[in-house]
Design a protein around this motif. Sequence first.
Motif, PDB file in Angstrom:
ATOM      1  N   THR A  68       2.185   3.157  -0.419  1.00  0.00           N
ATOM      2  CA  THR A  68       1.023   2.454   0.131  1.00  0.00           C
ATOM      3  C   THR A  68      -0.267   2.943  -0.513  1.00  0.00           C
ATOM      4  O   THR A  68      -1.159   2.150  -0.837  1.00  0.00           O
ATOM      5  N   ALA A  69      -0.366   4.258  -0.717  1.00  0.00           N
ATOM      6  CA  ALA A  69      -1.576   4.820  -1.323  1.00  0.00           C
ATOM      7  C   ALA A  69      -1.787   4.323  -2.747  1.00  0.00           C
ATOM      8  O   ALA A  69      -2.925   4.225  -3.217  1.00  0.00           O
ATOM      9  N   LEU A  70      -0.702   3.992  -3.436  1.00  0.00           N
ATOM     10  CA  LEU A  70      -0.800   3.480  -4.804  1.00  0.00           C
ATOM     11  C   LEU A  70      -0.982   1.963  -4.845  1.00  0.00           C
ATOM     12  O   LEU A  70      -1.091   1.385  -5.924  1.00  0.00           O
ATOM     13  N   GLY A  71      -0.976   1.323  -3.675  1.00  0.00           N
ATOM     14  CA  GLY A  71      -1.109  -0.126  -3.632  1.00  0.00           C
ATOM     15  C   GLY A  71       0.187  -0.857  -3.894  1.00  0.00           C
ATOM     16  O   GLY A  71       0.181  -2.039  -4.256  1.00  0.00           O
ATOM     17  N   GLY A  72       1.320  -0.179  -3.703  1.00  0.00           N
ATOM     18  CA  GLY A  72       2.611  -0.799  -3.953  1.00  0.00           C
ATOM     19  C   GLY A  72       3.104  -1.630  -2.788  1.00  0.00           C
ATOM     20  O   GLY A  72       2.670  -1.458  -1.645  1.00  0.00           O
ATOM     21  N   ASP A  73       4.025  -2.527  -3.084  1.00  0.00           N
ATOM     22  CA  ASP A  73       4.650  -3.362  -2.059  1.00  0.00           C
ATOM     23  C   ASP A  73       6.014  -2.831  -1.630  1.00  0.00           C
ATOM     24  O   ASP A  73       6.567  -3.293  -0.626  1.00  0.00           O
ATOM     25  N   GLY A  74       6.571  -1.903  -2.402  1.00  0.00           N
ATOM     26  CA  GLY A  74       7.875  -1.362  -2.061  1.00  0.00           C
ATOM     27  C   GLY A  74       8.325  -0.344  -3.084  1.00  0.00           C
ATOM     28  O   GLY A  74       7.637  -0.082  -4.079  1.00  0.00           O
ATOM     29  N   VAL A  75       9.495   0.234  -2.825  1.00  0.00           N
ATOM     30  CA  VAL A  75      10.048   1.277  -3.690  1.00  0.00           C
ATOM     31  C   VAL A  75      11.462   0.892  -4.088  1.00  0.00           C
ATOM     32  O   VAL A  75      12.286   0.546  -3.226  1.00  0.00           O
TER      33      VAL A  75
END
Length: 314
Positions: free
Chosen positions: A121-128
């Motif tokens: 979330t901190a990196l602006g991602g939508d998932g892993v």
Amino acid sequence: MFMSGEWTAGGLPPVAAARTAEARRRGTWSSALSTGEFTAIRSVGFEPVGQVLGTAVYHVAGGGSSWRYYDCGYGNASWSGRGSTPAPVAVSGQGAASKSLVDVLLAARHAALARMTAECTALGGDGVVAADLTMAPFPSAPHCFEFQVIGTAVRAQGAVRPSRPFTTHLDGQGFAKLIAAGWVPVELLVGLAIGTRHDDWTTRRQNWFGAGNQEVTGWSQLVSATRHDARARIGEQAWHTGADGVVLGDSRLRIWREECVRARRRNSDSDQKDHVAEATLVGTAVAGFTVRQEPPRTLTMMSLDPNRRRARVT
């Protein structure tokens, strides 16, 4: 760089917060994706935004009750002779003493997963994607274990964002195939169960050196009940996420022998034994989605007969 202040285990660890902030400032990303995985996730509209990880070190105490974790629950444990009732399987999911051990192991894994998701979330991602869970003894601390999960955060190229980041064990190619087939990952799940069974008279007779070729029914019952409980636990988790199903990635079974604590409590000289099984399932909850498609357009047909083409012109 030195991190000051005491972390209270809430939110991101200070070092992780600093690392993700620096990554966003620089605008560069890192990942453990292979070339094929990188190409695959881009083919379905996703980009990597950075490698993310979560860790948690937990102390696992030596006993969960007066009988400790591996209580077989067998009333005839101190004496199991011919004609005694068969031993049951004490399974964690049904309230056995091992439930307290399963609870702490799952809590540790969930803490690591939550911290990895927070980094995403901190990196602006939508998932892993390609999330890998590991557990290892913590050096110099015999009752402590480090739980770690590491993966690559990805972000969709479009404007639509999920309500919360997804996590999956699937690698880049597996993730791309899932998306292309109309499915999305929801959450990485771990199903864990521990079963304990006393080596009763029948089990010992079926396993002695002169028994010949035959099934050891008590041990078959042990592994079957423990695996069933692990499947039930991961199924419950999937139901709570609202997913349609689970794609399994890993299935492990450990079996070992323990001194029967119930028998030794009644007789310190007892040589009675129990067998313990630990079943672990790792998978991803998935949900289906539909894409609205435009109706096919009618194609204009042209005749190959020159006489008919001239007739249409006149």
